[in-house]
Design a protein around this motif. Sequence first.
Motif, PDB file in Angstrom:
ATOM      1  N   ASP A  13       0.819  -1.212   0.000  1.00 39.76           N
ATOM      2  CA  ASP A  13       0.000   0.000   0.000  1.00 39.76           C
ATOM      3  C   ASP A  13       0.859   1.271   0.000  1.00 39.76           C
ATOM      4  O   ASP A  13       0.374   2.368   0.260  1.00 39.76           O
ATOM      5  N   GLY A  14       2.149   1.126  -0.319  1.00 41.46           N
ATOM      6  CA  GLY A  14       2.997   2.273  -0.613  1.00 41.46           C
ATOM      7  C   GLY A  14       3.686   2.949   0.547  1.00 41.46           C
ATOM      8  O   GLY A  14       4.127   4.096   0.422  1.00 41.46           O
ATOM      9  N   PHE A  15       3.878   2.268   1.667  1.00 46.78           N
ATOM     10  CA  PHE A  15       4.540   2.884   2.818  1.00 46.78           C
ATOM     11  C   PHE A  15       5.917   2.274   3.045  1.00 46.78           C
ATOM     12  O   PHE A  15       6.099   1.069   2.929  1.00 46.78           O
ATOM     13  N   ILE A  16       6.881   3.132   3.389  1.00 46.70           N
ATOM     14  CA  ILE A  16       8.251   2.664   3.634  1.00 46.70           C
ATOM     15  C   ILE A  16       8.557   2.572   5.126  1.00 46.70           C
ATOM     16  O   ILE A  16       9.551   1.980   5.509  1.00 46.70           O
ATOM     17  N   ALA A  17       7.725   3.202   5.936  1.00 46.48           N
ATOM     18  CA  ALA A  17       7.846   3.132   7.397  1.00 46.48           C
ATOM     19  C   ALA A  17       6.444   3.070   7.980  1.00 46.48           C
ATOM     20  O   ALA A  17       5.495   3.588   7.379  1.00 46.48           O
ATOM     21  N   ASP A  18       6.328   2.442   9.127  1.00 45.52           N
ATOM     22  CA  ASP A  18       5.011   2.354   9.771  1.00 45.52           C
ATOM     23  C   ASP A  18       4.658   3.683  10.441  1.00 45.52           C
ATOM     24  O   ASP A  18       5.413   4.651  10.350  1.00 45.52           O
ATOM     25  N   ARG A  19       3.532   3.718  11.110  1.00 47.65           N
ATOM     26  CA  ARG A  19       3.061   4.967  11.736  1.00 47.65           C
ATOM     27  C   ARG A  19       4.026   5.504  12.790  1.00 47.65           C
ATOM     28  O   ARG A  19       4.045   6.694  13.071  1.00 47.65           O
ATOM     29  N   ALA A  20       4.829   4.637  13.373  1.00 49.17           N
ATOM     30  CA  ALA A  20       5.812   5.054  14.373  1.00 49.17           C
ATOM     31  C   ALA A  20       7.132   5.484  13.732  1.00 49.17           C
ATOM     32  O   ALA A  20       8.067   5.857  14.428  1.00 49.17           O
ATOM     33  N   GLY A  21       7.201   5.410  12.398  1.00 49.71           N
ATOM     34  CA  GLY A  21       8.431   5.781  11.695  1.00 49.71           C
ATOM     35  C   GLY A  21       9.449   4.665  11.627  1.00 49.71           C
ATOM     36  O   GLY A  21      10.593   4.883  11.246  1.00 49.71           O
ATOM     37  N   ASP A  22       9.057   3.468  11.959  1.00 53.83           N
ATOM     38  CA  ASP A  22       9.951   2.320  12.014  1.00 53.83           C
ATOM     39  C   ASP A  22       9.901   1.525  10.712  1.00 53.83           C
ATOM     40  O   ASP A  22       8.830   1.317  10.147  1.00 53.83           O
ATOM     41  N   ALA A  23      11.055   1.071  10.259  1.00 55.65           N
ATOM     42  CA  ALA A  23      11.125   0.239   9.057  1.00 55.65           C
ATOM     43  C   ALA A  23      11.636  -1.167   9.367  1.00 55.65           C
ATOM     44  O   ALA A  23      11.938  -1.921   8.450  1.00 55.65           O
ATOM     45  N   LEU A  24      11.721  -1.514  10.638  1.00 58.85           N
ATOM     46  CA  LEU A  24      12.204  -2.853  10.999  1.00 58.85           C
ATOM     47  C   LEU A  24      11.290  -3.962  10.498  1.00 58.85           C
ATOM     48  O   LEU A  24      11.714  -5.115  10.399  1.00 58.85           O
ATOM     49  N   TRP A  25      10.050  -3.657  10.155  1.00 59.33           N
ATOM     50  CA  TRP A  25       9.122  -4.655   9.608  1.00 59.33           C
ATOM     51  C   TRP A  25       9.635  -5.224   8.279  1.00 59.33           C
ATOM     52  O   TRP A  25       9.216  -6.300   7.860  1.00 59.33           O
ATOM     53  N   LEU A  26      10.577  -4.528   7.638  1.00 61.71           N
ATOM     54  CA  LEU A  26      11.171  -5.010   6.385  1.00 61.71           C
ATOM     55  C   LEU A  26      12.229  -6.100   6.608  1.00 61.71           C
ATOM     56  O   LEU A  26      12.548  -6.839   5.683  1.00 61.71           O
ATOM     57  N   LEU A 138      14.268   2.480  -7.517  1.00 58.93           N
ATOM     58  CA  LEU A 138      14.331   1.026  -7.450  1.00 58.93           C
ATOM     59  C   LEU A 138      13.491   0.623  -6.251  1.00 58.93           C
ATOM     60  O   LEU A 138      13.870   0.875  -5.105  1.00 58.93           O
ATOM     61  N   LEU A 139      12.335   0.050  -6.519  1.00 54.04           N
ATOM     62  CA  LEU A 139      11.329  -0.209  -5.498  1.00 54.04           C
ATOM     63  C   LEU A 139      11.198  -1.703  -5.235  1.00 54.04           C
ATOM     64  O   LEU A 139      10.928  -2.479  -6.152  1.00 54.04           O
ATOM     65  N   ILE A 140      11.391  -2.079  -3.978  1.00 55.38           N
ATOM     66  CA  ILE A 140      11.180  -3.459  -3.558  1.00 55.38           C
ATOM     67  C   ILE A 140       9.823  -3.485  -2.864  1.00 55.38           C
ATOM     68  O   ILE A 140       9.628  -2.838  -1.836  1.00 55.38           O
ATOM     69  N   THR A 141       8.870  -4.206  -3.439  1.00 51.80           N
ATOM     70  CA  THR A 141       7.511  -4.262  -2.903  1.00 51.80           C
ATOM     71  C   THR A 141       7.322  -5.583  -2.176  1.00 51.80           C
ATOM     72  O   THR A 141       7.550  -6.654  -2.741  1.00 51.80           O
ATOM     73  N   VAL A 142       6.918  -5.486  -0.903  1.00 48.10           N
ATOM     74  CA  VAL A 142       6.768  -6.676  -0.070  1.00 48.10           C
ATOM     75  C   VAL A 142       5.291  -6.886   0.290  1.00 48.10           C
ATOM     76  O   VAL A 142       4.529  -5.930   0.362  1.00 48.10           O
ATOM     77  N   PRO A 143       4.901  -8.149   0.528  1.00 47.27           N
ATOM     78  CA  PRO A 143       3.490  -8.467   0.775  1.00 47.27           C
ATOM     79  C   PRO A 143       3.031  -8.153   2.201  1.00 47.27           C
ATOM     80  O   PRO A 143       2.736  -9.044   2.996  1.00 47.27           O
ATOM     81  N   LEU A 146       0.451  -1.916   5.606  1.00 47.71           N
ATOM     82  CA  LEU A 146       0.691  -1.151   6.830  1.00 47.71           C
ATOM     83  C   LEU A 146      -0.483  -0.241   7.180  1.00 47.71           C
ATOM     84  O   LEU A 146      -0.675   0.104   8.334  1.00 47.71           O
ATOM     85  N   GLY A 147      -1.231   0.193   6.180  1.00 44.19           N
ATOM     86  CA  GLY A 147      -2.386   1.032   6.436  1.00 44.19           C
ATOM     87  C   GLY A 147      -2.073   2.462   6.808  1.00 44.19           C
ATOM     88  O   GLY A 147      -2.978   3.245   7.073  1.00 44.19           O
ATOM     89  N   GLY A 148      -0.821   2.827   6.847  1.00 47.66           N
ATOM     90  CA  GLY A 148      -0.429   4.196   7.173  1.00 47.66           C
ATOM     91  C   GLY A 148       1.052   4.244   7.464  1.00 47.66           C
ATOM     92  O   GLY A 148       1.710   3.223   7.611  1.00 47.66           O
ATOM     93  N   GLY A 149       1.566   5.461   7.561  1.00 51.14           N
ATOM     94  CA  GLY A 149       2.987   5.650   7.825  1.00 51.14           C
ATOM     95  C   GLY A 149       3.570   6.629   6.837  1.00 51.14           C
ATOM     96  O   GLY A 149       2.874   7.512   6.329  1.00 51.14           O
ATOM     97  N   ALA A 150       4.849   6.485   6.548  1.00 49.96           N
ATOM     98  CA  ALA A 150       5.539   7.361   5.596  1.00 49.96           C
ATOM     99  C   ALA A 150       5.424   6.767   4.204  1.00 49.96           C
ATOM    100  O   ALA A 150       5.808   5.622   3.984  1.00 49.96           O
TER     101      ALA A 150
END
Length: 181
Positions: A13-26, A138-143, A146-150
């Motif tokens: 859904d186009g977010f690189i970080a979650d609502r808390a600004g964290d990208a560790l989910w990647l 160069l976009l890596i799209t993962v399944p 997040l529903g929101g974030g950056a």
Amino acid sequence: MTSFKYYVGASIDGFIADRAGDALWLQPFSKLAGVREHFDEFFAGVGAIVIGGKTYENIARDVAEGKLEWVYGDKPVWVFTHHELPTVPGADLTFIRGEIGFWSRDIARSASVGDVWVVGGADLAGGFVEAGMLDELLLITVPVLLGGGANIFGRGVNMELDGLELKDLGGNVFASRYAIT
């Protein structure tokens, strides 16, 4: 000639970080063989890195806490910031402020014959688009949803993309490469 490339992972859904600004989910996706191979191939052509202050601060914190490793090696890293930030031991860091266009020549020169990786954050990447300095996405799209974030560029930007490549990296993760025209 040095190119400025924004290599980034995003949710579907186009977010690189979650609502808390964290990208560790990647992180779990970075361990997939196809993703690792794709990143290593990209990184081999990188001569310098540019990072926004908030993104760098999160990375430096996660490195200090042992959640991440410093993946940039001894390559020059330019950090756009308006604040005093901690350093990462052994890293080649230059902290800067000002206009992207003003610094772009110095950043490109530090890359030597390599490219410049615009790591992010999203707002910095959007600034590179607005300054006319970003050459590729160069976009890596993962399944993941997040529903929101950056979002990818942190702001609305006007640009046209020319699709150059789509590659299946396994695990329902896809890499796409776009020229910014």
